[in-house]
Design an enzyme around this catalytic site. Sequence first.
Site, PDB file in Angstrom:
ATOM      1  CG  HIS A 136      24.851  15.071 -17.935  1.00 15.04           C
ATOM      2  ND1 HIS A 136      23.758  15.873 -18.165  1.00 15.04           N
ATOM      3  CD2 HIS A 136      25.246  14.617 -19.143  1.00 15.04           C
ATOM      4  CE1 HIS A 136      23.521  15.919 -19.463  1.00 15.04           C
ATOM      5  NE2 HIS A 136      24.415  15.167 -20.080  1.00 15.04           N
ATOM      6  CB  CYS A 137      25.717   9.510 -16.471  1.00 16.20           C
ATOM      7  SG  CYS A 137      27.127  10.238 -17.355  1.00 16.20           S
ATOM      8  CB  ILE A 138      22.788   7.284 -13.204  1.00 16.89           C
ATOM      9  CG1 ILE A 138      24.241   6.805 -13.278  1.00 16.89           C
ATOM     10  CG2 ILE A 138      21.902   6.097 -12.856  1.00 16.89           C
ATOM     11  CD1 ILE A 138      24.779   6.277 -11.990  1.00 16.89           C
ATOM     12  CG  ASP A 150      23.389   8.843 -19.813  1.00 23.77           C
ATOM     13  OD1 ASP A 150      23.024   9.988 -20.133  1.00 23.77           O
ATOM     14  OD2 ASP A 150      24.541   8.573 -19.436  1.00 23.77           O
TER      15      ASP A 150
END
Length: 447
Positions: free
Chosen positions: A283-285, A288
């Site tokens: 979900h992040c890299i 974001d």
Amino acid sequence: MSTSMTRNTNTFQSTEDLIERFSGGTALIGIIGLGYVGLPLALRFHEVGLSVVGFDIDATRIATLNAGKSPIKHISASAIQKMCADGFKATDDFTRIAEVDAIIICVPTPLSSHREPDLSFIIETMKSIAPYLRQGQILSLESTTWPGTTEEVLRPFIEQRGLAIGQEFFLVYSPEREDPGNADYTTRTIPKVVGGSTAACRDAGEALYKTVIDRVVSVSSTETAELTKLLENIHRSVNIGLVNEMKLICDRMGIDIYEVIDAAATKPFGFTPYYPGPGLGGHCIPIDPFYLTWKAREYGLSTHFIELAGEINRNMPEWVVGKVADALNARQKSLNGSRILALGIAYKRDVDDMRESPSVFVMEHLRDRGVIVEYSDPNVPKFPRMREHRFDLSSVELTPEALSSYDAVILLTDHSAFDYSQILEHANLIIDTRGKYRIVDEKIVKA
């Protein structure tokens, strides 16, 4: 460990009063979003003896947790059962926000179809809880977002309740740093960054997290804390984009990128090894960095590095499919009509997390080009319901007969549970996107 659910909201006197509740173990913690971030945090607060109420809008997840079952592979059911036995309850009843001393928001922050920040989960959460906010509470946002979200989006909801931030109510931003499946670092041992709307807010945030985290790192503002999280993930995105581009160059030059990385990693300073793959997941890299790209436009700035890395990483699944097509063509086979097995569809090794998994994008590219595609993943027995991706598939058992029945298998996520010797022995063709096979074999194609 039980804490009274009936609270006299007039007893709050000062920041010190709230801090005393945390240090004295009498605070009630409310965590909104019981997924890969919120659930480990709830367990950690329970572990130190604080009572926890969990909030979620997913009825299935609520029922699963209240039945003492774990919805996440690396979290044991026994841990959930113990927390439930000690009074934990998952609920969608947001009126109970009035009972808690600390509100911690751990909801998703995806990108829209136009690759712009989607704060709808945060905004809907604030709408749901705003009527029940009261004097003497602290609210911490952990969801990754652009610098300014805490002040520009959350703060107005609180002030509309007539609560003076830093005096009657405390607002902080503390980015999550969970790494699912990483046995070396836990919620307790990963340092926690905290930024407050005011100095008093920061002090309250420190007190909240010091009850459960070994090291709390305070910064000067919520914006600084928000940007800290983005920098961490942009750093990884850019470096993974670089090594993925190096992989393309090495492939064209006939050089083994993994041998290059291993050799470079012997330098004891100035180099950190990053490894290529079929794209970015989690979900992040993949998401974001574009929160900062979007925000930077407000200041008339372009984020060239960030966008270029994103472009390289997004294109990797299609490049992998091209390598599959070339490998089949070299064996007088067509991609269209071939049967291909995807090995591993979670976004990283030994987890069941499917968010933004590059494996799914590879599968979709194959399907769109006429491939009969199936998958095997010991952590994902059935392809889950996803907002943008749909496959009606269940995991294939890796028997010698099954492996030999496919024209090719693609190693997309290198789970420890796979029997790599068996795969090598019985597969007709292996497309290795993770560098698992470091040998030269005519049936192995590096991608």
